[in-house]
Design a protein around this motif. Sequence first.
Motif, PDB file in Angstrom:
ATOM      1  N   UNK A 143     -15.957   0.085  -0.485  1.00 19.20           N
ATOM      2  CA  UNK A 143     -15.480   1.154  -1.362  1.00 19.20           C
ATOM      3  C   UNK A 143     -14.858   0.480  -2.582  1.00 19.20           C
ATOM      4  N   UNK A 144     -15.701   0.117  -3.531  1.00 18.41           N
ATOM      5  CA  UNK A 144     -15.259  -0.620  -4.715  1.00 18.41           C
ATOM      6  C   UNK A 144     -14.252   0.206  -5.506  1.00 18.41           C
ATOM      7  N   UNK A 145     -13.320  -0.502  -6.168  1.00 19.10           N
ATOM      8  CA  UNK A 145     -12.376   0.210  -7.001  1.00 19.10           C
ATOM      9  C   UNK A 145     -11.037  -0.466  -7.100  1.00 19.10           C
ATOM     10  N   UNK A 146     -10.037   0.327  -7.435  1.00 20.05           N
ATOM     11  CA  UNK A 146      -8.675  -0.139  -7.654  1.00 20.05           C
ATOM     12  C   UNK A 146      -7.864   0.050  -6.378  1.00 20.05           C
ATOM     13  N   UNK A 147      -7.104  -0.985  -6.008  1.00 22.53           N
ATOM     14  CA  UNK A 147      -6.308  -0.919  -4.784  1.00 22.53           C
ATOM     15  C   UNK A 147      -4.941  -1.546  -5.028  1.00 22.53           C
ATOM     16  N   UNK A 148      -4.067  -1.471  -4.031  1.00 20.89           N
ATOM     17  CA  UNK A 148      -2.672  -1.868  -4.193  1.00 20.89           C
ATOM     18  C   UNK A 148      -2.369  -3.204  -3.520  1.00 20.89           C
ATOM     19  N   UNK A 149      -1.565  -4.013  -4.208  1.00 19.38           N
ATOM     20  CA  UNK A 149      -1.113  -5.290  -3.668  1.00 19.38           C
ATOM     21  C   UNK A 149       0.399  -5.404  -3.839  1.00 19.38           C
ATOM     22  N   UNK A 150       0.982  -6.387  -3.151  1.00 24.46           N
ATOM     23  CA  UNK A 150       2.399  -6.705  -3.330  1.00 24.46           C
ATOM     24  C   UNK A 150       2.542  -8.224  -3.373  1.00 24.46           C
ATOM     25  N   UNK A 151       3.456  -8.701  -4.204  1.00 18.87           N
ATOM     26  CA  UNK A 151       3.706 -10.131  -4.326  1.00 18.87           C
ATOM     27  C   UNK A 151       5.213 -10.355  -4.366  1.00 18.87           C
ATOM     28  N   UNK A 166      -2.209  -4.328   0.164  1.00 22.22           N
ATOM     29  CA  UNK A 166      -1.337  -3.391   0.864  1.00 22.22           C
ATOM     30  C   UNK A 166      -2.106  -2.152   1.320  1.00 22.22           C
ATOM     31  N   UNK A 167      -2.902  -1.595   0.409  1.00 21.12           N
ATOM     32  CA  UNK A 167      -3.587  -0.338   0.698  1.00 21.12           C
ATOM     33  C   UNK A 167      -4.886  -0.279  -0.099  1.00 21.12           C
ATOM     34  N   UNK A 204       5.298   4.245   1.266  1.00 23.76           N
ATOM     35  CA  UNK A 204       4.622   3.829   0.041  1.00 23.76           C
ATOM     36  C   UNK A 204       3.787   5.005  -0.463  1.00 23.76           C
ATOM     37  N   UNK A 205       4.264   5.637  -1.531  1.00 26.35           N
ATOM     38  CA  UNK A 205       3.538   6.757  -2.136  1.00 26.35           C
ATOM     39  C   UNK A 205       2.604   6.197  -3.204  1.00 26.35           C
ATOM     40  N   UNK A 206       1.428   6.783  -3.324  1.00 34.64           N
ATOM     41  CA  UNK A 206       0.433   6.295  -4.278  1.00 34.64           C
ATOM     42  C   UNK A 206      -0.332   7.464  -4.878  1.00 34.64           C
ATOM     43  N   UNK A 207      -0.984   7.205  -6.013  1.00 27.37           N
ATOM     44  CA  UNK A 207      -1.882   8.170  -6.630  1.00 27.37           C
ATOM     45  C   UNK A 207      -3.311   7.834  -6.250  1.00 27.37           C
ATOM     46  N   UNK A 234       2.772  -3.884   7.487  1.00 26.20           N
ATOM     47  CA  UNK A 234       1.442  -3.286   7.631  1.00 26.20           C
ATOM     48  C   UNK A 234       1.566  -1.789   7.412  1.00 26.20           C
ATOM     49  N   UNK A 235       1.044  -1.311   6.278  1.00 23.47           N
ATOM     50  CA  UNK A 235       1.115   0.108   5.950  1.00 23.47           C
ATOM     51  C   UNK A 235      -0.118   0.845   6.464  1.00 23.47           C
ATOM     52  N   UNK A 236       0.112   2.043   6.975  1.00 24.69           N
ATOM     53  CA  UNK A 236      -0.969   2.918   7.440  1.00 24.69           C
ATOM     54  C   UNK A 236      -0.887   4.243   6.692  1.00 24.69           C
ATOM     55  N   UNK A 237      -2.013   4.699   6.177  1.00 20.49           N
ATOM     56  CA  UNK A 237      -2.022   5.989   5.502  1.00 20.49           C
ATOM     57  C   UNK A 237      -1.626   7.092   6.462  1.00 20.49           C
ATOM     58  N   UNK A 238      -0.913   8.075   5.918  1.00 23.47           N
ATOM     59  CA  UNK A 238      -0.493   9.226   6.720  1.00 23.47           C
ATOM     60  C   UNK A 238      -1.429  10.398   6.438  1.00 23.47           C
ATOM     61  N   UNK A 239      -1.944  11.074   7.470  1.00 27.75           N
ATOM     62  CA  UNK A 239      -1.728  10.835   8.897  1.00 27.75           C
ATOM     63  C   UNK A 239      -2.599   9.707   9.456  1.00 27.75           C
ATOM     64  N   UNK A 240      -3.737   9.400   8.797  1.00 25.36           N
ATOM     65  CA  UNK A 240      -4.561   8.250   9.155  1.00 25.36           C
ATOM     66  C   UNK A 240      -5.514   7.983   7.996  1.00 25.36           C
ATOM     67  N   UNK A 241      -6.218   6.879   8.045  1.00 30.66           N
ATOM     68  CA  UNK A 241      -7.012   6.446   6.898  1.00 30.66           C
ATOM     69  C   UNK A 241      -8.255   7.296   6.663  1.00 30.66           C
TER      70      UNK A 241
END
Length: 312
Positions: A143-151, A166-167, A204-207, A234-241
């Motif tokens: 699923x190509x595209x923009x995703x989230x990282x943390x450093x 991260x997600x 972790x809230x995201x757009x 380890x973050x998991x989307x709510x309620x699931x991915x």
Amino acid sequence: MILIPYKEGRYPSQPDPYLLQGRDGQFYLYVTGSDGVHAFVSPTLTGDYRDAGVVFSVMGKKEYWAPAVLYTHGRYYLYVSFMDGQEQDAHQQALHVASSDCPLGPFTDVKPLTAPFSIDAHVVENESGLYLFYAVNDYEAERAGTYLVVDRMESPETVSGHPVAVLCPTLDEEIFCRDRFRVGQHWHTLEGACYFREGDTHYLIYSGNCYQNEKYFLGYAVAHGAENDLTKLTFRKYPNENTYQPLVAANDFEAGTGHNSVILVDGQYYLIYHGRDLVSDPRWVGDDRTARICRLSICGDRLEAIRYPDRL
């Protein structure tokens, strides 16, 4: 409810609002601008915000996206992406940092933070140090595209250079554009990370999706544990991915809802996001996004955005 309504003579839109309560007790709202970072200030959370104009810009640069400000080490640090004034490719956006003694600037001593493409900084400080959440691209993922990282940050002006994913996109509802760069490859987007913690529960809230699309939304993920090193969670989307269950999406009075910050005032969490008034055609009709606010309710892993058109 709308936090800063459009008024004649004021900056007409407030994309990507980031709200900070300064050390003076006043509330400072920073927003995206093509000519620089714009800011508003109010003595109270929902009071009459005064337009403070452009508080940061760099000669020869443009498109200052999604500013965030943190007070640490005795200064206010502004994190924002921008690109060269002659550049036409938005994927040349890169994060920079500047600092000031005052929440309205002038922000100076500009330093590059990360290489292109990098946007939507969110800096967190806890007992173990500073951490930078941001968004990058992956052109080759399933699923190509923009995703989230943390450093981890070595200082307010430098990162370790070892970002951790991260997600990532998992849903069709996160598709930004179909066949965007090549036929058959649909481009997904997760951006605008916003982290906060209650006890040993990390949120972790995201757009997701694209602010011009009907499906644009805020979702969130959850992690658990006493760990302070945010690169190890380890973050998991709510309620699931595999389930689309947005925290905030278009309803019967607003659309284009996304890209948020969170603030805690007198024991109550508030969600600040951009949106636009619902019109007969729910698709994007212009950059008329305004900053909005609602109460955020927390019950275990479950978050609820309590939204009204005219009150908190």
